[in-house]
Design an enzyme around this catalytic site. Structure first.
Site, PDB file in Angstrom:
ATOM      1  N   LYS A 116       0.808  -1.217   0.000  1.00 12.22           N
ATOM      2  CA  LYS A 116       0.000   0.000   0.000  1.00 12.22           C
ATOM      3  C   LYS A 116       0.848   1.277   0.000  1.00 12.22           C
ATOM      4  CE  LYS A 116      -3.815  -2.148   2.577  1.00 12.22           C
ATOM      5  NZ  LYS A 116      -4.850  -2.452   1.599  1.00 12.22           N
ATOM      6  N   GLU A 200      -2.948   6.830   7.848  1.00 20.22           N
ATOM      7  CA  GLU A 200      -3.816   7.674   7.036  1.00 20.22           C
ATOM      8  C   GLU A 200      -4.732   8.466   7.934  1.00 20.22           C
ATOM      9  OE1 GLU A 200      -6.098   5.327   4.277  1.00 20.22           O
ATOM     10  OE2 GLU A 200      -4.337   4.937   3.030  1.00 20.22           O
ATOM     11  N   HIS A 235     -14.612  -3.819   7.789  1.00 23.74           N
ATOM     12  CA  HIS A 235     -13.884  -3.484   6.564  1.00 23.74           C
ATOM     13  C   HIS A 235     -14.070  -4.515   5.467  1.00 23.74           C
ATOM     14  CE1 HIS A 235     -12.156  -0.299   8.866  1.00 23.74           C
ATOM     15  NE2 HIS A 235     -11.529  -1.114   9.675  1.00 23.74           N
ATOM     16  N   GLU A 275      -9.621   1.408  -5.803  1.00 25.97           N
ATOM     17  CA  GLU A 275     -10.500   1.709  -4.680  1.00 25.97           C
ATOM     18  C   GLU A 275     -10.216   3.114  -4.162  1.00 25.97           C
ATOM     19  OE1 GLU A 275     -11.478  -2.693  -2.875  1.00 25.97           O
ATOM     20  OE2 GLU A 275     -10.002  -1.491  -1.795  1.00 25.97           O
ATOM     21  N   GLU A 293      -6.362   2.019  -2.660  1.00 22.85           N
ATOM     22  CA  GLU A 293      -5.494   0.933  -3.113  1.00 22.85           C
ATOM     23  C   GLU A 293      -6.003   0.411  -4.452  1.00 22.85           C
ATOM     24  OE1 GLU A 293      -5.513  -2.834  -1.233  1.00 22.85           O
ATOM     25  OE2 GLU A 293      -7.674  -2.901  -0.938  1.00 22.85           O
ATOM     26  N   ASN A 295      -6.726  -3.222  -6.528  1.00 16.36           N
ATOM     27  CA  ASN A 295      -6.798  -4.680  -6.508  1.00 16.36           C
ATOM     28  C   ASN A 295      -6.525  -5.159  -7.923  1.00 16.36           C
ATOM     29  OD1 ASN A 295      -7.415  -4.880  -3.749  1.00 16.36           O
ATOM     30  ND2 ASN A 295      -9.556  -4.433  -4.171  1.00 16.36           N
ATOM     31  N   ARG A 297      -6.823  -7.661  -9.904  1.00 11.23           N
ATOM     32  CA  ARG A 297      -7.508  -8.926 -10.225  1.00 11.23           C
ATOM     33  C   ARG A 297      -8.968  -8.624 -10.478  1.00 11.23           C
ATOM     34  NH1 ARG A 297     -10.430  -9.018  -5.457  1.00 11.23           N
ATOM     35  NH2 ARG A 297      -9.288  -8.321  -3.625  1.00 11.23           N
TER      36      ARG A 297
HETATM   37  P1  ADP Z   1     -12.882  -7.492  -2.378  1.00 11.72           P
HETATM   38  O1  ADP Z   1     -12.742  -6.015  -2.464  1.00 11.72           O
HETATM   39  O2  ADP Z   1     -13.000  -8.172  -3.680  1.00 11.72           O
HETATM   40  O3  ADP Z   1     -13.841  -7.953  -1.340  1.00 11.72           O
HETATM   41  P2  ADP Z   1     -10.938  -8.499  -0.602  1.00 11.72           P
HETATM   42  O4  ADP Z   1      -9.615  -7.845  -0.351  1.00 11.72           O
HETATM   43  O5  ADP Z   1     -11.936  -8.483   0.479  1.00 11.72           O
HETATM   44  O6  ADP Z   1     -11.468  -7.820  -1.889  1.00 11.72           O
HETATM   45  O7  ADP Z   1     -10.667  -9.985  -1.056  1.00 11.72           O
HETATM   46  C1  ADP Z   1     -11.444 -10.664  -2.017  1.00 11.72           C
HETATM   47  C2  ADP Z   1     -11.433 -12.122  -1.708  1.00 11.72           C
HETATM   48  O8  ADP Z   1     -10.120 -12.600  -1.726  1.00 11.72           O
HETATM   49  C3  ADP Z   1     -12.000 -12.405  -0.345  1.00 11.72           C
HETATM   50  O9  ADP Z   1     -13.355 -12.695  -0.402  1.00 11.72           O
HETATM   51  C4  ADP Z   1     -11.183 -13.573   0.111  1.00 11.72           C
HETATM   52  O10 ADP Z   1     -11.812 -14.780  -0.246  1.00 11.72           O
HETATM   53  C5  ADP Z   1      -9.917 -13.453  -0.665  1.00 11.72           C
HETATM   54  N1  ADP Z   1      -8.834 -12.922   0.156  1.00 11.72           N
HETATM   55  C6  ADP Z   1      -8.562 -11.651   0.444  1.00 11.72           C
HETATM   56  N2  ADP Z   1      -7.487 -11.546   1.197  1.00 11.72           N
HETATM   57  C7  ADP Z   1      -7.032 -12.778   1.403  1.00 11.72           C
HETATM   58  C8  ADP Z   1      -5.937 -13.328   2.108  1.00 11.72           C
HETATM   59  N3  ADP Z   1      -5.085 -12.591   2.776  1.00 11.72           N
HETATM   60  N4  ADP Z   1      -5.782 -14.666   2.093  1.00 11.72           N
HETATM   61  C9  ADP Z   1      -6.646 -15.446   1.422  1.00 11.72           C
HETATM   62  N5  ADP Z   1      -7.700 -14.980   0.738  1.00 11.72           N
HETATM   63  C10 ADP Z   1      -7.893 -13.665   0.727  1.00 11.72           C
HETATM   64  P1  ADP Z   2      -7.952  -3.891   2.205  1.00  9.97           P
HETATM   65  O1  ADP Z   2      -6.705  -4.133   1.430  1.00  9.97           O
HETATM   66  O2  ADP Z   2      -7.997  -4.671   3.441  1.00  9.97           O
HETATM   67  O3  ADP Z   2      -9.166  -4.001   1.342  1.00  9.97           O
HETATM   68  P2  ADP Z   2      -8.321  -0.994   2.129  1.00  9.97           P
HETATM   69  O4  ADP Z   2      -7.200  -0.028   2.191  1.00  9.97           O
HETATM   70  O5  ADP Z   2      -8.954  -1.203   0.799  1.00  9.97           O
HETATM   71  O6  ADP Z   2      -7.809  -2.371   2.708  1.00  9.97           O
HETATM   72  O7  ADP Z   2      -9.438  -0.574   3.171  1.00  9.97           O
HETATM   73  C1  ADP Z   2     -10.520  -1.414   3.476  1.00  9.97           C
HETATM   74  C2  ADP Z   2     -11.684  -0.598   4.027  1.00  9.97           C
HETATM   75  O8  ADP Z   2     -11.286   0.157   5.183  1.00  9.97           O
HETATM   76  C3  ADP Z   2     -12.228   0.437   3.079  1.00  9.97           C
HETATM   77  O9  ADP Z   2     -13.158  -0.092   2.187  1.00  9.97           O
HETATM   78  C4  ADP Z   2     -12.841   1.442   4.026  1.00  9.97           C
HETATM   79  O10 ADP Z   2     -14.080   0.990   4.486  1.00  9.97           O
HETATM   80  C5  ADP Z   2     -11.903   1.430   5.210  1.00  9.97           C
HETATM   81  N1  ADP Z   2     -10.892   2.492   5.101  1.00  9.97           N
HETATM   82  C6  ADP Z   2      -9.702   2.392   4.474  1.00  9.97           C
HETATM   83  N2  ADP Z   2      -8.999   3.544   4.555  1.00  9.97           N
HETATM   84  C7  ADP Z   2      -9.766   4.399   5.255  1.00  9.97           C
HETATM   85  C8  ADP Z   2      -9.589   5.759   5.712  1.00  9.97           C
HETATM   86  N3  ADP Z   2      -8.487   6.443   5.453  1.00  9.97           N
HETATM   87  N4  ADP Z   2     -10.588   6.317   6.422  1.00  9.97           N
HETATM   88  C9  ADP Z   2     -11.713   5.630   6.716  1.00  9.97           C
HETATM   89  N5  ADP Z   2     -11.930   4.357   6.342  1.00  9.97           N
HETATM   90  C10 ADP Z   2     -10.974   3.733   5.621  1.00  9.97           C
HETATM   91 MG    MG Z   3      -9.603  -2.948  -0.286  1.00  8.18          MG
END
Ligand code: ADP
Ligand code: ADP
Ligand code: MG
Length: 620
Positions: A116, A200, A235, A275, A293, A295, A297
């Protein structure tokens, strides 16, 4: 275009990819672990290769075995789905090194967005607005504390290697920072093997807005508009929709253009998601949306974008990976209607969303009402080894309010059990006044948790009604009219039922009704705005976890309450072998065919784990 494809995943996403590949005339190869030998994705693929034991670390995450499976079956390409190895740049590189096509972005693009902090630095350089904060070159606790104080509270500490909602801590006061940092680091080290963090500003009234982007090998990048994924718990996304409610033209253009800039900055190929976090305290505004961030994929929630754009994103992935240009230009991609997705999980909202594992005896949702993306059907197991998502229900209608109503109807009319699901929780959430008004933020669920997860209590009238429906005869369906119940005529009999929370109920019925063995396994009841799923409780007839090889396995964790056969005994098909009590129900496990009890590993009283081998029947 490629002619054959191995899908390095399981469950609904594997089935989703197979569906499109099949339509394109591409041969598909599935991979599976011990736990998935009979899974839907294995049955749907043209070929399937066993890659190891149930734990993902020993199967779905073992890159070498997956590549070996592709080579052995002559698959030309590998699609990683989401999760598992999908964002693993080393795996993507190994796939390419093996001479295979990787259906995803180049390893360098995955790496650029993988951490990140580095991703944010790169986005700043590309002129993409990022959440204000500190990127953590100096990781000493003192420096981090100073930076957090300078940013101003609340702040969010994030593991640079984090994902899936893990490794984040909100800190509201300077004096709590040290403790939040320490616990975030511990979680980051154990979950991601990397304890570095960034800080952040915590955005108040946060809305999660993300943009679907797509790049090809010829340097073209387009966007397919935004999704709103603000309804989250811890989250993690629960409900997703497209387009975002309240999004105006200027803000949409600004956000989508920023997303395209972000993807171009890493020479992105294939499907990706940028995102953003938006401060929604004053509606959506272009100057209050920041990159969070990327993703790299296909996303879980990609179907809502498919519905509103009419694009099959998996088809685009396959075409782009085959070297074709993007099928559409930006000006030819249009947004129409509204789509909402709900993630149906095997979990119990009334018990802290505890995953519920076990067998799915009933799974009925109407494909006329919604697009059902799933990897299970009746008889499938939700095992403790993988994510307990059962299905994604996606409804597409002309307007947002019609889509909400359609999704609520889909949930109310659908039946899934006996394991506990979040269906009722989703139904209530979709009916929440703020959500219906489009006033969403990532804290909505948490603030309303109590009312969203309260245990429903059906009335005696509703229960009699359900009992009559369950035991009703065709031609006489009291479901359609309560007055049609002939409860007055003696003799009567008690019917036992259980609901989706495992509670047992009884209701009295006239015997002619009760004697007609059920035409329905389960019914959903709506009463006073609440929803119940009620099933007939049966002490007989559960098929159990019967494999074609004659292995009798526990369909869920439970206790063996009786063993009705002895080792070496001859049995006939359907003969009761033993009874297992699990989730407050009795399940008779029966012989799958005529044969002999070759193995018997349990006695009455034994506690057994899900999937435990209980007996084996051998064909004569
Ligand atoms: P999305 O925004 O698509 O929900 P996530 O970051 O929540 O993205 O992850 C999508 C899917 O990938 C999740 O539903 C989970 O099954 C899988 N996933 C995410 N992080 C991990 C991890 N650290 N290890 C294994 N599977 C993961
Ligand atoms: P992940 O890789 O686990 O998906 P993200 O950085 O995408 O992590 O954050 C996941 C969730 O956390 C976001 O969808 C949002 O709901 C919350 N979040 C992330 N950053 C912030 C922020 N700076 N302030 C408030 N909520 C946040
Ligand atoms: Mg995310």
């Amino acid at each position: 275009m490629i002619q054959s494809l191995l899908i390095a995943n399981r469950g609904e996403i594997a089935c989703r990819v197979i569906r499109t590949a099949r339509r394109l005339g591409i041969r598909t190869v599935a991979v599976y672990s011990d736990a998935d030998a009979h899974a839907m994705h294995v049955r749907q693929a043209d070929e399937a290769v066993h890659i190891g034991p149930a734990p993902a670390r020993e199967s779905y995450l073992v890159g070498e075995r997956i590549i070996a499976a592709a080579l052995a079956t002559g698959a030309q390409a590998i699609h990683p789905g989401y999760g598992f190895l999908s964002e693993n740049a080393d795996f993507a590189q190994s796939v390419l090194d093996a001479g295979l096509v990787w259906v995803g972005p180049k390893p360098a693009s995955i790496r650029a967005m993988g951490l990140k902090d580095a991703a944010k630095a790169r986005m700043i350089a590309a002129g993409v607005p990022v959440t204000p904060g500190y990127l953590g070159e100096d990781q000493s606790p003192e420096r981090l504390q100073t930076e957090a104080d300078a940013i101003g509270y609340p702040v969010l500490i994030k593991a640079v290697a984090g994902g899936g909602g893990k490794g984040m801590r909100r800190v509201d006061r300077s004096e709590d920072f040290a403790e939040g940092l320490a616990s975030c680091r511990r979680e980051a080290a154990s979950s991601f093997g990397d304890d570095r963090v960034l800080i952040e500003k915590y955005i108040l009234s946060p809305r999660h807005i993300e943009v679907q982007v797509f790049g090809d090998a010829h340097g073209e990048v387009v966007h397919l508009f935004e999704r709103d994924c603000s309804l989250q718990r811890r989250h993690q996304k629960v409900i997703e929709e497209a387009p975002a409610p309240g999004m105006d033209k200027a803000t949409r253009e600004a956000v989508c253009a920023a997303a395209v800039r972000a993807a171009k900055a890493v020479h992105y190929e294939g499907a990706g998601t940028i995102e953003f976090i938006a401060d929604g305290s004053d509606g959506l505004r272009a100057d209050r949306v920041w990159f969070m961030e990327m993703n790299t994929r296909l996303q879980v929630e990609h179907p809502v974008t498919e519905m509103v754009t009419g694009v099959d994103l998996v088809e685009w992935q396959i075409r782009v990976a085959s070297g074709e240009p993007l099928p559409l230009r930006q000006k030819d991609i249009h947004l129409s209607g509204h789509a909402i997705e709900a993630r149906l999980y095997a979990e119990d909202p009334t018990r802290g969303f505890l995953p519920s594992i076990g067998r799915i005896d009933t799974f009925r949702f109407s494909p006329k009402q919604a697009r059902i993306d799933t990897g299970v059907d009746e008889g499938a197991q939700i095992s403790p080894f993988y994510d307990p998502m059962i299905a994604k229900l996606i409804v597409y209608r002309d307007t947002r309010s019609h889509a909400i109503a359609g999704l609520r109807d889909t949930l109310a009319d659908g039946v899934v059990g006996p394991l506990v699901t979040n269906s009722g929780f989703l139904w209530r959430l979709l009916g929440h006044a703020a959500f219906e008004a489009g006033v969403v933020d990532t804290g909505l669920i948490e603030r309303n948790l109590e009312s969203l997860t309260a245990r429903p209590e059906p009335s005696p009238e509703a229960l009699s009604f359900a009992a009559a429906r369950l035991a009703g005869t065709p031609g006489d369906t009291p479901w359609t009219s309560r007055s049609g119940l002939r409860l007055g005529a003696p003799p009567r009999r008690e019917v036992r039922m259980v609901d989706q929370f495992g509670r047992a109920f009884t209701a009295e019925l006239a015997t002619p009704l009760a004697d007609a063995w059920p035409i329905e396994d389960a019914v959903a009841l709506d009463e006073n705005g609440e929803r119940f799923l009620v099933r007939l409780e049966r002490t007989e007839g559960g098929a159990g976890g019967i494999a074609s090889d004659g292995a009798i396995r526990a369909p869920m964790p439970g206790r063996v309450i009786s063993v009705d056969v002895a080792a070496g005994q001859a049995v006939t098909k359907g003969q009761k072998l033993m009874v297992l009590e699990a989730m407050k129900m009795e399940h008779a496990l029966t012989a799958p065919f005529d044969g002999t009890v070759a193995e018997l590993t349990v006695a009455a009283g034994a506690q057994v784990q899900v999937e435990a081998l209980l007996a084996r029947v051998e064909k004569d």
